[in-house]
Design a protein around this motif. Structure first.
Motif, PDB file in Angstrom:
ATOM      1  N   SER A 117       0.840  -1.192   0.000  1.00 26.58           N
ATOM      2  CA  SER A 117       0.000   0.000   0.000  1.00 26.58           C
ATOM      3  C   SER A 117       0.877   1.245   0.000  1.00 26.58           C
ATOM      4  N   PRO A 118       0.474   2.304  -0.700  1.00 25.32           N
ATOM      5  CA  PRO A 118       1.306   3.514  -0.813  1.00 25.32           C
ATOM      6  C   PRO A 118       1.146   4.437   0.398  1.00 25.32           C
ATOM      7  N   THR A 119       1.453   3.894   1.563  1.00 20.12           N
ATOM      8  CA  THR A 119       1.222   4.629   2.816  1.00 20.12           C
ATOM      9  C   THR A 119       2.502   5.090   3.486  1.00 20.12           C
ATOM     10  N   GLY A 120       3.650   4.885   2.857  1.00 21.17           N
ATOM     11  CA  GLY A 120       4.918   5.305   3.445  1.00 21.17           C
ATOM     12  C   GLY A 120       6.057   4.429   2.977  1.00 21.17           C
ATOM     13  N   PRO A 121       7.241   4.584   3.588  1.00 21.12           N
ATOM     14  CA  PRO A 121       8.403   3.771   3.210  1.00 21.12           C
ATOM     15  C   PRO A 121       8.136   2.284   3.380  1.00 21.12           C
ATOM     16  N   ILE A 122       8.812   1.475   2.570  1.00 22.58           N
ATOM     17  CA  ILE A 122       8.670   0.023   2.657  1.00 22.58           C
ATOM     18  C   ILE A 122       9.725  -0.530   3.610  1.00 22.58           C
ATOM     19  N   HIS A 123       9.282  -1.315   4.555  1.00 23.67           N
ATOM     20  CA  HIS A 123      10.195  -1.889   5.537  1.00 23.67           C
ATOM     21  C   HIS A 123      10.545  -3.333   5.167  1.00 23.67           C
ATOM     22  N   ILE A 124      11.474  -3.902   5.917  1.00 29.23           N
ATOM     23  CA  ILE A 124      12.062  -5.173   5.482  1.00 29.23           C
ATOM     24  C   ILE A 124      11.073  -6.326   5.445  1.00 29.23           C
ATOM     25  N   GLY A 125      10.037  -6.301   6.314  1.00 24.67           N
ATOM     26  CA  GLY A 125       9.057  -7.381   6.268  1.00 24.67           C
ATOM     27  C   GLY A 125       8.334  -7.421   4.944  1.00 24.67           C
ATOM     28  N   SER A 126       7.977  -6.246   4.434  1.00 20.93           N
ATOM     29  CA  SER A 126       7.283  -6.185   3.140  1.00 20.93           C
ATOM     30  C   SER A 126       8.207  -6.609   2.006  1.00 20.93           C
ATOM     31  N   VAL A 127       9.440  -6.142   2.043  1.00 22.11           N
ATOM     32  CA  VAL A 127      10.372  -6.497   0.968  1.00 22.11           C
ATOM     33  C   VAL A 127      10.706  -7.983   1.010  1.00 22.11           C
ATOM     34  N   ARG A 128      10.752  -8.565   2.215  1.00 22.75           N
ATOM     35  CA  ARG A 128      10.956 -10.016   2.280  1.00 22.75           C
ATOM     36  C   ARG A 128       9.829 -10.748   1.546  1.00 22.75           C
ATOM     37  N   THR A 129       8.576 -10.306   1.759  1.00 27.73           N
ATOM     38  CA  THR A 129       7.458 -10.914   1.036  1.00 27.73           C
ATOM     39  C   THR A 129       7.649 -10.738  -0.463  1.00 27.73           C
ATOM     40  N   GLY A 130       7.999  -9.511  -0.873  1.00 24.54           N
ATOM     41  CA  GLY A 130       8.234  -9.249  -2.287  1.00 24.54           C
ATOM     42  C   GLY A 130       9.334 -10.122  -2.855  1.00 24.54           C
ATOM     43  N   LEU A 131      10.394 -10.334  -2.066  1.00 28.39           N
ATOM     44  CA  LEU A 131      11.507 -11.183  -2.510  1.00 28.39           C
ATOM     45  C   LEU A 131      11.042 -12.625  -2.715  1.00 28.39           C
ATOM     46  N   ASP A 134      -4.270   0.588  -3.514  1.00 35.82           N
ATOM     47  CA  ASP A 134      -4.471   2.024  -3.274  1.00 35.82           C
ATOM     48  C   ASP A 134      -5.939   2.419  -3.171  1.00 35.82           C
ATOM     49  N   THR A 135      -6.780   1.515  -2.696  1.00 35.99           N
ATOM     50  CA  THR A 135      -8.203   1.855  -2.619  1.00 35.99           C
ATOM     51  C   THR A 135      -8.570   2.577  -1.318  1.00 35.99           C
ATOM     52  N   ASP A 136      -7.628   2.600  -0.370  1.00 38.32           N
ATOM     53  CA  ASP A 136      -7.863   3.359   0.867  1.00 38.32           C
ATOM     54  C   ASP A 136      -7.172   4.713   0.726  1.00 38.32           C
ATOM     55  N   LYS A 137      -7.855   5.657   0.116  1.00 40.01           N
ATOM     56  CA  LYS A 137      -7.258   6.938  -0.228  1.00 40.01           C
ATOM     57  C   LYS A 137      -6.928   7.786   1.004  1.00 40.01           C
ATOM     58  N   LYS A 138      -7.589   7.519   2.118  1.00 35.14           N
ATOM     59  CA  LYS A 138      -7.318   8.306   3.323  1.00 35.14           C
ATOM     60  C   LYS A 138      -5.922   8.037   3.875  1.00 35.14           C
ATOM     61  N   ARG A 139      -5.411   6.830   3.657  1.00 30.75           N
ATOM     62  CA  ARG A 139      -4.094   6.456   4.190  1.00 30.75           C
ATOM     63  C   ARG A 139      -2.969   6.670   3.183  1.00 30.75           C
ATOM     64  N   GLU A 140      -3.300   6.902   1.946  1.00 31.07           N
ATOM     65  CA  GLU A 140      -2.275   7.059   0.905  1.00 31.07           C
ATOM     66  C   GLU A 140      -1.533   8.375   1.080  1.00 31.07           C
ATOM     67  N   ILE A 141      -0.200   8.337   0.932  1.00 27.23           N
ATOM     68  CA  ILE A 141       0.598   9.554   1.024  1.00 27.23           C
ATOM     69  C   ILE A 141       1.016  10.001  -0.376  1.00 27.23           C
ATOM     70  N   GLU A 142       1.295  11.276  -0.507  1.00 25.03           N
ATOM     71  CA  GLU A 142       1.746  11.806  -1.789  1.00 25.03           C
ATOM     72  C   GLU A 142       3.091  11.175  -2.154  1.00 25.03           C
ATOM     73  N   GLY A 143       3.193  10.680  -3.360  1.00 28.83           N
ATOM     74  CA  GLY A 143       4.433  10.048  -3.807  1.00 28.83           C
ATOM     75  C   GLY A 143       4.606   8.620  -3.324  1.00 28.83           C
ATOM     76  N   GLY A 144       3.561   8.073  -2.670  1.00 22.99           N
ATOM     77  CA  GLY A 144       3.680   6.733  -2.102  1.00 22.99           C
ATOM     78  C   GLY A 144       3.919   5.649  -3.136  1.00 22.99           C
TER      79      GLY A 144
END
Length: 469
Positions: free
Chosen positions: A12-26, A45-55
């Motif tokens: 989700s485009p809500t901020g920086p990606i941390h290692i747990g998410s990247v491990r899943t992606g890997l 990106d369907t939760d627009k309230k939590r989305e950050i600009e540039g996410g």
């Protein structure tokens, strides 16, 4: 795998990606590469309230930085017409409904359930007189659930089951026309032909609800692959920022190599099995060896020392030319005036010691800056008197004037000084190290002096003799 493997990574485009998410992606990426399948990057990106600009761009930049390339890209919000189509189908079949219940009423229902010490289920409170026509974009659409017992298979956890109490009337499409994650991920997975869903263990409790939606849509669900969480170093809780976890890009900014980071992440929850003790893997080896069977059921502890050890191995596997190219942004300003040849010589000396590239300035500054020593710093050698220290420095200066300044010649001459003065390396070499570097942590004495060169060494020993005067 005989089937065409199609997998997706859905941050989700809500901020920086941390290692747990990247491990899943890997893990998702490795399965796709291994099976010559398709790796989809699909932004939730369907939760627009939590989305950050540039996410969205942050997600793309992060995956590109760690070389996890995707075959297909999608924004979930752009599929809303598809979601609407499936929602309309359920509505027309009588398997979904809209109502005129207000948020305040729902809050009252929750409080009532809490007072009765039972889980809140929307289906326990909704009545037929509250049902109204569904108007897309004006009111929400809910699943008309079918409470029942479910049994399903997870590729990691095995056979799991739940009772009818897990099923409820979930919102499928919100009043703003955007679908909820609960609904749209199922529709999108089906439309994209996804074969495996890699997910966090927090989604196990939601699986019965998803199975109810799959049944309503009359579609087969993909294979579930549940990943245990990455735990804090003490193993007692999930890893968080307070436990040392960082944005993935921060690790790269600290000088963790991409290969080192991916190697480390792969081993957080996976092992090659078959009695293998291998811990250092190239990307190619990970693609070859990775398997769902090797994914563990228990959480893996985050260990920064292990990351240091793994990354250090990958640093040592680099040629000096490769390491020099990677180190471009990590040198101190004092190194800017030195040429490439000299900096590569310096890198060669510290390569065995490096754990992260950010350590380069600390380990190399004295190669580019004159040490500014006090007498106390110079004499920081155990059991060494002033007069003997001066004698040793003067003798070293005279002896090295006749050296070719090759490593072997320097070492031979210093060994000769040990015999002449009947002293120990811990005294002579420590004094010389202090005099020419001002650092207690350096490469081997002869290697260091050879790279510094006769002119620098002569100048620094003379300056040290002045400090002692």
């Amino acid at each position: 795998m005989s089937e065409k493997v199609v997998v997706r990574f859905c941050p989700s485009p809500t901020g920086p990606i941390h290692i747990g998410s990247v491990r899943t992606g890997l893990f998702v990426w490795l399965i796709a590469k291994q099976n010559k399948g398709k790796f989809i990057l699909r932004i939730e990106d369907t939760d627009k309230k939590r989305e950050i600009e540039g996410g969205v761009q942050i997600i793309k930049d992060t995956l590109q930085a760690v070389n996890l390339d995707w075959d297909e890209f999608a924004l979930q919000s752009e599929n809303k017409e598809v979601h609407k189509k499936y929602g309309q189908m359920l509505y027309e079949k009588g398997l979904a409904y809209a109502d005129n219940v207000t948020p305040e009423e729902v809050a009252d229902w929750r409080n009532d359930a809490q007072s009765k010490k039972k889980p809140f289920l929307y289906r326990d409170y909704i009545t037929t007189d509250r049902i109204v026509p569904w108007e897309y974009g004006k009111n929400a659409l809910r699943l008309k659930s079918n409470p029942k017992k479910y049994t399903w298979h997870d590729e990691v956890r095995g056979d799991l089951s739940s009772g009818p109490e897990s099923i409820d009337d979930l919102v499928l499409i919100k009043a703003d026309g955007l679908s909820t994650y609960n609904f749209c991920h199922i529709v999108d997975d089906y439309e994209m032909g996804v074969t495996h869903i890699f997910r966090a263990d927090e989604f196990i409790s939601s699986t019965p609800k998803y199975l109810n939606i799959y049944e309503a849509l009359e579609i087969e669900h993909p294979k579930f692959v549940t990943l245990a969480p990455i735990m804090a170093e003490n193993g007692k809780k999930k890893l968080g920022k307070r436990d040392g976890a960082k944005d993935v890009l921060e690790y790269l900014q600290d000088g963790v190599l991409v290969e080192g980071l991916l190697n480390f992440l792969a081993l957080l929850g996976w092992n090659p099995g078959k009695g293998s003790k291998q811990e250092i893997f190239s990307i190619e080896e990970l693609i070859k060896e990775f398997s769902i069977d090797g994914i563990g059921k228990s959480g893996a502890n985050y260990d920064i020392k292990r990351l240091e050890w793994i990354n250090g191995h990958h640093i040592r596997m680099k040629t000096v030319d490769e390491l020099y190219e990677l180190s471009e942004d990590f040198w101190s300003e004092s190194a800017n005036n030195s040429n490439e040849k000299y900096k590569k010589q310096v890198l060669t000396l510290i390569q065995e010691r490096l754990k992260f590239l950010k350590e380069i300035p600390e380990l190399t500054n004295f190669f580019f800056e004159e040490p500014n020593l006090t007498k106390e710093q110079l004499m920081d050698v155990k059991n060494l008197e002033d007069d003997f220290a001066k004698e040793l420095l003067e003798s070293t200066l005279d002896t090295l004037q006749n050296s070719s300044f090759g490593v072997e010649d320097i070492q031979a001459k210093l060994n000769g000084l040990l015999e002449v003065h009947q002293t120990k390396p811990g005294i002579l070499f420590a004094l010389i190290r202090n005099a020419v570097s001002g650092s207690r942590v350096t490469p081997g004495i002869a290697d260091m002096l050879s790279v510094l060169g006769k002119d620098r060494v002569t100048k620094r020993i003379n300056n040290s003799l002045k400090v002692m005067a």
